[in-house]
Structures are given as C-alpha cells and as structure tokens.
Write a protein that holds these residues in place. Sequence first.
Motif, mmCIF file in Angstrom:
data_model
loop_
_atom_site.group_PDB
_atom_site.id
_atom_site.type_symbol
_atom_site.label_atom_id
_atom_site.label_comp_id
_atom_site.label_asym_id
_atom_site.label_seq_id
_atom_site.Cartn_x
_atom_site.Cartn_y
_atom_site.Cartn_z
ATOM 1 N N GLY A 57 0.804 -1.219 0.000
ATOM 2 C CA GLY A 57 0.000 0.000 0.000
ATOM 3 C C GLY A 57 0.833 1.263 0.000
ATOM 4 N N PRO A 58 0.164 2.422 -0.013
ATOM 5 C CA PRO A 58 0.868 3.699 -0.169
ATOM 6 C C PRO A 58 1.455 4.269 1.134
ATOM 7 C CG PRO A 58 -1.494 4.077 -0.149
ATOM 8 C CD PRO A 58 -1.302 2.580 -0.030
ATOM 9 N N LEU A 59 1.063 3.690 2.295
ATOM 10 C CA LEU A 59 1.478 4.303 3.559
ATOM 11 C C LEU A 59 2.985 4.420 3.742
ATOM 12 C CD1 LEU A 59 -1.079 3.084 6.223
ATOM 13 C CD2 LEU A 59 -0.494 5.438 5.617
ATOM 14 N N PRO A 60 3.771 3.375 3.415
ATOM 15 C CA PRO A 60 5.219 3.523 3.635
ATOM 16 C C PRO A 60 5.792 4.736 2.910
ATOM 17 C CG PRO A 60 4.653 1.237 3.158
ATOM 18 C CD PRO A 60 3.401 2.036 2.921
ATOM 19 N N PHE A 61 5.247 5.035 1.736
ATOM 20 C CA PHE A 61 5.788 6.148 0.963
ATOM 21 C C PHE A 61 5.334 7.486 1.530
ATOM 22 C CE2 PHE A 61 5.254 2.331 -1.581
ATOM 23 C CZ PHE A 61 6.603 2.039 -1.755
ATOM 24 N N ALA A 62 4.120 7.515 2.084
ATOM 25 C CA ALA A 62 3.656 8.737 2.747
ATOM 26 C C ALA A 62 4.566 9.057 3.932
ATOM 27 C CB ALA A 62 2.210 8.569 3.209
ATOM 28 N N VAL A 63 4.939 8.035 4.681
ATOM 29 C CA VAL A 63 5.821 8.234 5.835
ATOM 30 C C VAL A 63 7.218 8.647 5.373
ATOM 31 C CG1 VAL A 63 6.915 7.100 7.807
ATOM 32 C CG2 VAL A 63 4.509 6.626 7.265
ATOM 33 N N ALA A 64 7.705 7.962 4.338
ATOM 34 C CA ALA A 64 9.047 8.281 3.828
ATOM 35 C C ALA A 64 9.107 9.723 3.332
ATOM 36 C CB ALA A 64 9.409 7.311 2.703
ATOM 37 N N ASP A 65 8.070 10.139 2.609
ATOM 38 C CA ASP A 65 8.055 11.504 2.096
ATOM 39 C C ASP A 65 8.008 12.525 3.227
ATOM 40 O OD1 ASP A 65 8.136 10.516 -0.440
ATOM 41 O OD2 ASP A 65 5.999 10.794 -0.850
ATOM 42 N N PHE A 117 7.580 0.479 11.193
ATOM 43 C CA PHE A 117 7.038 -0.714 10.551
ATOM 44 C C PHE A 117 5.649 -0.332 10.061
ATOM 45 C CE2 PHE A 117 5.262 -5.178 11.585
ATOM 46 C CZ PHE A 117 5.478 -5.596 10.284
ATOM 47 N N ILE A 118 5.470 -0.240 8.753
ATOM 48 C CA ILE A 118 4.190 0.290 8.255
ATOM 49 C C ILE A 118 3.817 -0.302 6.898
ATOM 50 C CG2 ILE A 118 5.207 2.344 7.141
ATOM 51 C CD1 ILE A 118 2.579 3.751 8.507
ATOM 52 N N GLY A 119 2.508 -0.358 6.672
ATOM 53 C CA GLY A 119 1.982 -0.909 5.424
ATOM 54 C C GLY A 119 1.188 -2.166 5.697
ATOM 55 N N THR A 120 0.431 -2.606 4.710
ATOM 56 C CA THR A 120 -0.424 -3.775 4.915
ATOM 57 C C THR A 120 0.403 -5.044 4.900
ATOM 58 O OG1 THR A 120 -0.840 -3.847 2.553
ATOM 59 C CG2 THR A 120 -2.462 -2.719 3.890
ATOM 60 N N LEU A 121 -0.001 -5.964 5.741
ATOM 61 C CA LEU A 121 0.652 -7.264 5.804
ATOM 62 C C LEU A 121 -0.397 -8.222 6.340
ATOM 63 C CD1 LEU A 121 3.461 -8.637 5.456
ATOM 64 C CD2 LEU A 121 3.789 -8.293 7.882
ATOM 65 N N LEU A 122 -1.281 -8.663 5.448
ATOM 66 C CA LEU A 122 -2.312 -9.613 5.868
ATOM 67 C C LEU A 122 -1.610 -10.886 6.309
ATOM 68 C CD1 LEU A 122 -5.005 -8.956 3.172
ATOM 69 C CD2 LEU A 122 -4.771 -8.008 5.455
ATOM 70 N N ARG A 123 -2.296 -11.645 7.145
ATOM 71 C CA ARG A 123 -1.708 -12.894 7.650
ATOM 72 C C ARG A 123 -1.005 -13.637 6.512
ATOM 73 N NH1 ARG A 123 -2.726 -10.556 11.934
ATOM 74 N NH2 ARG A 123 -4.874 -9.965 12.227
ATOM 75 N N PRO A 124 0.319 -13.661 6.525
ATOM 76 C CA PRO A 124 1.002 -14.364 5.444
ATOM 77 C C PRO A 124 0.900 -15.878 5.650
ATOM 78 C CG PRO A 124 2.578 -13.477 7.009
ATOM 79 C CD PRO A 124 1.223 -13.085 7.506
ATOM 80 N N SER A 125 1.000 -16.604 4.576
ATOM 81 C CA SER A 125 0.987 -18.060 4.676
ATOM 82 C C SER A 125 2.289 -18.518 5.323
ATOM 83 C CB SER A 125 0.858 -18.665 3.279
ATOM 84 O OG SER A 125 1.280 -20.005 3.322
ATOM 85 N N ASP A 134 0.609 -0.349 15.015
ATOM 86 C CA ASP A 134 -0.704 -0.733 14.502
ATOM 87 C C ASP A 134 -1.713 0.395 14.577
ATOM 88 O OD1 ASP A 134 -2.602 -2.403 13.404
ATOM 89 O OD2 ASP A 134 -3.302 -3.082 15.347
ATOM 90 N N LEU A 135 -1.428 1.500 13.908
ATOM 91 C CA LEU A 135 -2.441 2.541 13.811
ATOM 92 C C LEU A 135 -3.375 2.217 12.657
ATOM 93 C CD1 LEU A 135 -0.540 5.853 14.474
ATOM 94 C CD2 LEU A 135 -2.431 4.895 15.779
ATOM 95 N N PRO A 136 -4.667 2.402 12.864
ATOM 96 C CA PRO A 136 -5.587 2.211 11.745
ATOM 97 C C PRO A 136 -5.365 3.283 10.686
ATOM 98 C CG PRO A 136 -6.747 3.088 13.665
ATOM 99 C CD PRO A 136 -5.346 2.795 14.102
ATOM 100 N N SER A 137 -5.763 3.003 9.473
ATOM 101 C CA SER A 137 -5.536 3.983 8.407
ATOM 102 C C SER A 137 -6.742 4.068 7.477
ATOM 103 C CB SER A 137 -4.291 3.606 7.608
ATOM 104 O OG SER A 137 -4.525 2.409 6.896
#
Lengths: 300, 300
Positions: A25-33, A86-94, A240-243
């Motif tokens: 998702g776009p969140l990591p880049f929003a934080v980086a910017d 630590f940011i961005g989506t990470l659904l339960r990985p297999s 774990d902030l909601p977005s």
Amino acid sequence: MATIEDRGGQARATAEPLAIICGGGPLPFAVADAATRSGRAVVMFPIEGWADRAALARYPHHWIALGRFGRLRAQIRAAGCRDVVFIGTLLRPSLREIRLDWATLRLLPRIYRMFRGGDDHLLSGIGSIFEEHGLRLVGAHEVAPEILVPAGTLGRHAPSARDHADIAQGIALIDAIGPFDVGQAAVVAERRVLAVEAAEGTDAMLDRIVALREQGRVRSARGVGVLVKAAKPGQDRRVDLPSIGPTTIERVAAAGLAGLAVRAGEVIVAEPAAVIAAADAAGVFVIGVGTSAEDTAQRA
Amino acid sequence: MATIEDRGGQARATAEPLAIICGGGPLPFAVADAATRSGRAVVMFPIEGWADRAALARYPHHWIALGRFGRLRAQIRAAGCRDVVFIGTLLRPSLREIRLDWATLRLLPRIYRMFRGGDDHLLSGIGSIFEEHGLRLVGAHEVAPEILVPAGTLGRHAPSARDHADIAQGIALIDAIGPFDVGQAAVVAERRVLAVEAAEGTDAMLDRIVALREQGRVRSARGVGVLVKAAKPGQDRRVDLPSIGPTTIERVAAAGLAGLAVRAGEVIVAEPAAVIAAADAAGVFVIGVGTSAEDTAQRA
C-alpha cells in the motif's frame, strides 16, 4: 553513516537515517516523504511479496523476507539506522512461504505465545524484540505526525446533527469493545449499529453494508449513517495505527453512508489530497473527532 | 370459545386458545407442538409471504398480512384468543409490499419512532401496542419452555478447557456490547475475536468465517474456536429470542469451529433432535452455559 545523537532530549532530530520496514500500500511512501520533508534521511526495507516495487525506485532500499529477523537486523545496522518504523499492509502471510533464519527460530516460541494473545500482544511483543536487539521501534506518527487525521473536517462536507449522534454511538461502541482486542471500526445509522469490525477489516465490513442494503436489511436511507474508526484503547500505536485512504472513501460512498469519522490523532491518512478529492466528489464527509466519547457527544 | 381464567396465579393454564403469529421457518410449529402437548389449543396466524404453507395444514389457521393490525386484532379476538406469541423469521420486509389498514396507519408515527430507536425499542413497542388493544404478548418460551436450550451439553461432544476460555471471552464481549442494541453473537478462537454479529445475522457471520479462513486471515486451526450466542441484556424476550437450528450447526462446522455455546435459557432451539444429530455427525459441541460471564469463566 555517522550517528549524531542529542541525548539531552527529543527536541533535536537525530541525524541517523530512519529505517522503514514496508508492507503493502501507499502508507510507507507517505511516511518516507514526510520524514524526508522534515530533513531526515530514510532507508526502505521492503518486504518481498508485499511492498510496491515501482514506488520504491525513488528511495534507497534493501529487500527483506519475512522470517529473516537476524538478517533484517544486520541490514538495518549496516545502513546506519537505529530507529525503525514498521508500516503498510501485511495480511496474515501463509506460514508455508516463510523461511526462517536462526535468529527468528530462537524467537519462535515467544512469537507463538504472542500470536495466541491476540493482535495487541503480538504487535507490542514485536516492539520489545526490536528493543532487545538494539533497535528502536517508533510509530509512523512520531516521525511523520502530518499523516494523522487531525480534529475537524477534511474536505467540504460536514456531518449533520444526526450524523454526530451516530458518531457518538459508534465511538462509545468502539470504546466498549476495546478491552477485547477486536476491530477498530463500526457502522452506525440512526443510532442503530449495522456492523462491527473484527478480523475481516474495514473494507470487508463496508462491503457487507452494500450487501445488506441490497437484501433490504438496512432500514436507513442512502446518505444516512457513518463509518467510525479509532485506535483500540491500549493499542501499541508504534506498530498498529488504523488507516484510511481513497478506497475507504469509495467504500463509504458505495455503502450509502453520509461519511466517515475517525478519532483525531489516532488514524493515519495515506494520501490526504486524494482522500479529500474523493470525499468531495462522492459527497461524503470526513471528520476527526475528539479523543473521548464525551467530547463527541458534546458536539452532537 | 369460553375463557376460563384462574386469576389467582399462573399455576393453572388458561383454557383460551393461544394465538401464534407465524413468521418463516420451523419455530412457529415447534411452539405450536409444545403448547399442544401441554394441553393448550393453538390458532395460527401465518404471515403471507413468510409462513410455511405446507406445515400449516395440521393447525387451525388464518392468513394475515403485514400492515393490517386492525384486521389481525379482530381475527385474534374472533378466534377467542387473548395471549399472542409472535415467532418465526421476518427479515426487514419491503415497505412497498405492505398495504396498511386504518388501525396500522394511526400507529405509524409511533412505529416510525420505534424503528429509529433500534430493535429493542421496536419490539418492546410492539408489545405495548398489543397490550393496549386488549391482547397479551407472551414469549414463546413462556408457553413452551422446552424450546429453550438448557444448561449443559446437547449431544455427545463437549467443549475443551480452551473452548471454555473462548466461550467466556465471547460471553463477556456480548455483555459489553449489550447496551448498544447490536447483535447477539460472536466468534472467538483462542481468545481472539474473529467476528461480531450486527445487522447481518448469525448465518452471514459464520459464512464470513469460512471466507476469512479461505483468505488465510484466521490463524487458528480447524476445530478451534466457538460461536457464542445469547439474548441481549435488556432484550424483550417476548418478541425476540435468538434461535439456533440444524443449519446453525452446519455453518458452525463449515466455519471450522469446535462448537456452539448459548446462554442457557436464552436461546430457542427449533428442532432439538435434528440439532443434536447434526452436531454429533459434524463433531461439534452444543452447550448451554451459565447466565453470567462469571459462571462461564469459572467453568473454564
């Protein structure tokens, strides 16, 4: 890279680059910017299979794999970083796709215990593990406070008195379920709770409203009702902030709701300009409300 | 039919026939059979479009239509009834299909206010309206107590210690959301809340667990986790007791859960023999648990 620290306080930004472990998702880049704008260098650590490959080109980055904590730690230190977001989506990985290194293997029994304790335990536990390995887990909102939805309306639509009553009801509900380490969102229309989020996530919950409406099981008219979203009480906000993002607005509109209320300072907005444009176009409101149910009730 | 009443107490059954307003599903017939077994005559008032036409042949019955309260009242009194049970499924009907008679029309502003207040208000309001018109709304469980799930296990499977912990968590969650006039069920696995029921109903919530499992978003193994179901605190039990049936068991099994716990004496089971057979065949437990979260926690 040299580390220049001001141990006297937090007033002065540290010169060491910020490590950003990137989910999807776009969140990591929003934080980086945002961090870059504040004068801080960033090094991205995108997670294979999740992070957006194209968007990474602009930043120094090192790909990482889940289950390789030992290697990750070495990479972060080699890049001269200590603070980690630590940011961005990470659904339960297999689990089958994860190959473990030794450092991770040693941590497994502990991670397993954290898993059993629910999301809050899991995420705070990860924070502790980082600390013990000489890293400092920091919240995205600490390095980039402008990514949080502030108090007040975004965009040109504002909630009605009825919407404020629904918002108060939703915030009170979220507060009531906070101790259960459950979802962080609910849909309320005319003070009736239509949906409560748990493991399915906000998007799926909003899609459910669309389906319920098609089945004639939503009594309220289109343009009535709100999505309310907040951080869980006691949630470890470093991890774990909601977005919300433009797709949240699209789903709020598709669900026939009047708008979206988040608790001010508790919810990240990845692309504020796109969120405002989407909300204005769809005729829905977006508002950051007071941080307690009492505040919200007073507005209603 | 003559009315013979014993005003001295409830010990002696009244001789007037019981009116049963029938929505869909098997519950109206379970109540009719139980009342008949207890020696009380019944007259069925099936709702057009909802009640099961074939199953009605065994009982004296008069078809009724939604929106015709004046006519319904006259029919009930003409059949010599005063006590009325209202039972069976009745999903939000389409308002366009309802043709109102004058008595209903006069009640509309009041019904509208009740609608806005949420399910609890709506259903208790209907109870008051019946009383004011010389009828007595009684709970299905009052005339047929054997339709309630009792304390203890039904069938041959029993919850493990882990299941009891999940049950306690689920009951506590339902208690916490009780004040919000929201759903009456939740799914908990290894103390993690996977789903909370609101407007979608229990079946749709269980289907959601199947979907979440397919998406890899349920961490617990198959055979772990419970559906917990109870009446809302403050719910008017005369008109809105939650119920389970064989399809509930099938969905619990399909969702990969260990079993189903209901609060004893608060949940109707329409076809107990079929529920037990389904549970035994699927390897899931069905249990009625103590009426407070504390009782349940002590068992765990």
